[in-house]
Design a protein around this motif. Structure first.
Motif, PDB file in Angstrom:
ATOM      1  N   PRO A  21      37.376  53.842  43.672  1.00 40.44           N
ATOM      2  CA  PRO A  21      37.290  53.160  44.962  1.00 40.44           C
ATOM      3  C   PRO A  21      36.394  53.928  45.935  1.00 40.44           C
ATOM      4  O   PRO A  21      36.463  55.154  46.006  1.00 40.44           O
ATOM      5  N   LYS A  22      35.539  53.201  46.639  1.00 36.52           N
ATOM      6  CA  LYS A  22      34.725  53.814  47.686  1.00 36.52           C
ATOM      7  C   LYS A  22      35.568  53.799  48.962  1.00 36.52           C
ATOM      8  O   LYS A  22      36.061  52.755  49.375  1.00 36.52           O
ATOM      9  N   LEU A  23      35.748  54.972  49.548  1.00 38.32           N
ATOM     10  CA  LEU A  23      36.611  55.095  50.721  1.00 38.32           C
ATOM     11  C   LEU A  23      35.801  55.301  51.991  1.00 38.32           C
ATOM     12  O   LEU A  23      34.792  56.002  51.991  1.00 38.32           O
ATOM     13  N   ILE A  24      36.283  54.705  53.081  1.00 35.79           N
ATOM     14  CA  ILE A  24      35.721  54.953  54.409  1.00 35.79           C
ATOM     15  C   ILE A  24      36.350  56.214  54.969  1.00 35.79           C
ATOM     16  O   ILE A  24      35.693  57.032  55.582  1.00 35.79           O
ATOM     17  N   ASN A  25      37.659  56.347  54.751  1.00 34.36           N
ATOM     18  CA  ASN A  25      38.410  57.474  55.282  1.00 34.36           C
ATOM     19  C   ASN A  25      39.291  58.050  54.177  1.00 34.36           C
ATOM     20  O   ASN A  25      40.244  57.401  53.732  1.00 34.36           O
ATOM     21  N   LYS A  26      38.970  59.259  53.732  1.00 34.22           N
ATOM     22  CA  LYS A  26      39.732  59.874  52.637  1.00 34.22           C
ATOM     23  C   LYS A  26      41.163  60.207  53.040  1.00 34.22           C
ATOM     24  O   LYS A  26      42.059  60.181  52.218  1.00 34.22           O
ATOM     25  N   LYS A  27      41.376  60.510  54.321  1.00 41.47           N
ATOM     26  CA  LYS A  27      42.724  60.858  54.783  1.00 41.47           C
ATOM     27  C   LYS A  27      43.666  59.660  54.742  1.00 41.47           C
ATOM     28  O   LYS A  27      44.813  59.779  54.346  1.00 41.47           O
ATOM     29  N   THR A  28      43.161  58.508  55.176  1.00 43.32           N
ATOM     30  CA  THR A  28      44.008  57.315  55.224  1.00 43.32           C
ATOM     31  C   THR A  28      43.913  56.473  53.953  1.00 43.32           C
ATOM     32  O   THR A  28      44.737  55.590  53.734  1.00 43.32           O
ATOM     33  N   GLY A  29      42.869  56.696  53.152  1.00 46.33           N
ATOM     34  CA  GLY A  29      42.670  55.901  51.951  1.00 46.33           C
ATOM     35  C   GLY A  29      42.049  54.543  52.220  1.00 46.33           C
ATOM     36  O   GLY A  29      42.030  53.682  51.348  1.00 46.33           O
ATOM     37  N   MET A  33      34.501  47.981  52.358  1.00 47.81           N
ATOM     38  CA  MET A  33      34.427  46.571  51.992  1.00 47.81           C
ATOM     39  C   MET A  33      32.979  46.113  51.975  1.00 47.81           C
ATOM     40  O   MET A  33      32.141  46.614  52.726  1.00 47.81           O
ATOM     41  N   ASP A  34      32.692  45.129  51.129  1.00 45.72           N
ATOM     42  CA  ASP A  34      31.349  44.592  50.980  1.00 45.72           C
ATOM     43  C   ASP A  34      31.021  43.677  52.160  1.00 45.72           C
ATOM     44  O   ASP A  34      31.735  42.718  52.413  1.00 45.72           O
ATOM     45  N   ARG A  35      29.962  43.983  52.872  1.00 43.81           N
ATOM     46  CA  ARG A  35      29.557  43.149  54.023  1.00 43.81           C
ATOM     47  C   ARG A  35      29.017  41.795  53.583  1.00 43.81           C
ATOM     48  O   ARG A  35      29.104  40.813  54.312  1.00 43.81           O
ATOM     49  N   SER A  43      33.333  49.880  44.987  1.00 41.38           N
ATOM     50  CA  SER A  43      33.628  51.030  44.138  1.00 41.38           C
ATOM     51  C   SER A  43      32.339  51.788  43.869  1.00 41.38           C
ATOM     52  O   SER A  43      31.247  51.265  44.076  1.00 41.38           O
ATOM     53  N   THR A  44      32.489  53.022  43.393  1.00 44.39           N
ATOM     54  CA  THR A  44      31.345  53.849  43.035  1.00 44.39           C
ATOM     55  C   THR A  44      31.434  54.170  41.550  1.00 44.39           C
ATOM     56  O   THR A  44      32.493  54.538  41.046  1.00 44.39           O
ATOM     57  N   GLU A  54      13.151  61.316  30.706  1.00 46.28           N
ATOM     58  CA  GLU A  54      13.864  61.980  31.800  1.00 46.28           C
ATOM     59  C   GLU A  54      15.188  61.276  32.047  1.00 46.28           C
ATOM     60  O   GLU A  54      15.261  60.053  32.039  1.00 46.28           O
ATOM     61  N   GLY A  55      16.253  62.044  32.252  1.00 46.79           N
ATOM     62  CA  GLY A  55      17.567  61.475  32.543  1.00 46.79           C
ATOM     63  C   GLY A  55      18.058  61.916  33.902  1.00 46.79           C
ATOM     64  O   GLY A  55      17.878  63.070  34.286  1.00 46.79           O
ATOM     65  N   ASN A  56      18.634  61.003  34.655  1.00 53.42           N
ATOM     66  CA  ASN A  56      19.156  61.305  35.984  1.00 53.42           C
ATOM     67  C   ASN A  56      20.519  60.661  36.168  1.00 53.42           C
ATOM     68  O   ASN A  56      20.786  59.577  35.645  1.00 53.42           O
ATOM     69  N   LEU A  57      21.369  61.328  36.931  1.00 52.70           N
ATOM     70  CA  LEU A  57      22.692  60.818  37.259  1.00 52.70           C
ATOM     71  C   LEU A  57      22.665  60.239  38.672  1.00 52.70           C
ATOM     72  O   LEU A  57      22.208  60.904  39.604  1.00 52.70           O
ATOM     73  N   TYR A  58      23.134  59.008  38.814  1.00 53.36           N
ATOM     74  CA  TYR A  58      23.175  58.338  40.112  1.00 53.36           C
ATOM     75  C   TYR A  58      24.590  57.842  40.388  1.00 53.36           C
ATOM     76  O   TYR A  58      25.238  57.294  39.495  1.00 53.36           O
ATOM     77  N   GLN A  59      25.045  58.005  41.612  1.00 53.70           N
ATOM     78  CA  GLN A  59      26.295  57.405  42.063  1.00 53.70           C
ATOM     79  C   GLN A  59      25.921  56.067  42.693  1.00 53.70           C
ATOM     80  O   GLN A  59      25.211  56.033  43.703  1.00 53.70           O
ATOM     81  N   VAL A  60      26.380  54.972  42.100  1.00 52.22           N
ATOM     82  CA  VAL A  60      25.972  53.633  42.516  1.00 52.22           C
ATOM     83  C   VAL A  60      27.170  52.884  43.073  1.00 52.22           C
ATOM     84  O   VAL A  60      28.226  52.824  42.438  1.00 52.22           O
ATOM     85  N   THR A  61      26.998  52.294  44.245  1.00 51.33           N
ATOM     86  CA  THR A  61      28.027  51.468  44.864  1.00 51.33           C
ATOM     87  C   THR A  61      27.891  50.041  44.354  1.00 51.33           C
ATOM     88  O   THR A  61      26.788  49.487  44.337  1.00 51.33           O
ATOM     89  N   VAL A  62      29.030  49.465  43.942  1.00 54.21           N
ATOM     90  CA  VAL A  62      29.050  48.120  43.367  1.00 54.21           C
ATOM     91  C   VAL A  62      30.287  47.383  43.879  1.00 54.21           C
ATOM     92  O   VAL A  62      31.367  47.970  43.963  1.00 54.21           O
ATOM     93  N   PRO A  63      30.158  46.089  44.229  1.00 54.69           N
ATOM     94  CA  PRO A  63      31.360  45.325  44.581  1.00 54.69           C
ATOM     95  C   PRO A  63      32.296  45.258  43.373  1.00 54.69           C
ATOM     96  O   PRO A  63      31.835  45.151  42.232  1.00 54.69           O
ATOM     97  N   GLU A  64      33.600  45.318  43.613  1.00 53.11           N
ATOM     98  CA  GLU A  64      34.565  45.280  42.503  1.00 53.11           C
ATOM     99  C   GLU A  64      34.421  44.038  41.645  1.00 53.11           C
ATOM    100  O   GLU A  64      34.704  44.078  40.455  1.00 53.11           O
ATOM    101  N   THR A  65      33.968  42.937  42.236  1.00 55.80           N
ATOM    102  CA  THR A  65      33.777  41.705  41.459  1.00 55.80           C
ATOM    103  C   THR A  65      32.621  41.829  40.476  1.00 55.80           C
ATOM    104  O   THR A  65      32.493  41.003  39.569  1.00 55.80           O
TER     105      THR A  65
END
Length: 110
Positions: A21-29, A33-35, A43-44, A54-65
């Motif tokens: 899950p992609k979080l806005i606030n880690k403290k509150t969890g 949300m997708d605009r 999610s990430t 060449e190989g690279n690692l990327y953190q990609v944001t994707v809607p859960e759907t």
């Protein structure tokens, strides 16, 4: 800010880290949300992209759907609508910048 399409036609892409899950606030969890799709959480997913020796690692944001069930590390995938966008902000008086990655969907299989 503008975003740039990333061409993966000649690349081999594998899941490196399972969706989280992609979080806005880690403290509150509080979830990000997708605009573009109201009510859909984001999610990430870590993706290993290999192209032209060449190989690279990327953190990609994707809607859960756009993420299939059971997506696990090592799974070969296809990525739909991958874009990169640069960002900059100030946090505690310190300027930070980077590149964020966003996709419409990830599908299993090659």
């Amino acid at each position: 800010m503008p975003s740039f399409k990333i061409d993966l036609q000649t690349a081999v892409v594998f899941v490196a880290t399972a969706p989280e899950p992609k979080l806005i606030n880690k403290k509150t969890g509080e979830r990000a949300m997708d605009r573009d799709n109201p009510g859909v959480a984001l999610s990430t997913v870590g993706l290993l992209v290999s192209d032209e020796g060449e190989g690279n690692l990327y953190q990609v944001t994707v809607p859960e759907t756009g993420i299939p069930e059971g997506l696990a590390p090592g799974t070969p995938v296809r990525v739909t609508g991958l874009k990169a966008r640069d960002w900059e902000n100030t946090f505690n008086g310190e300027k930070r910048h980077g590149i964020s990655f966003r996709a419409i969907a990830i599908t299993s299989g090659v």
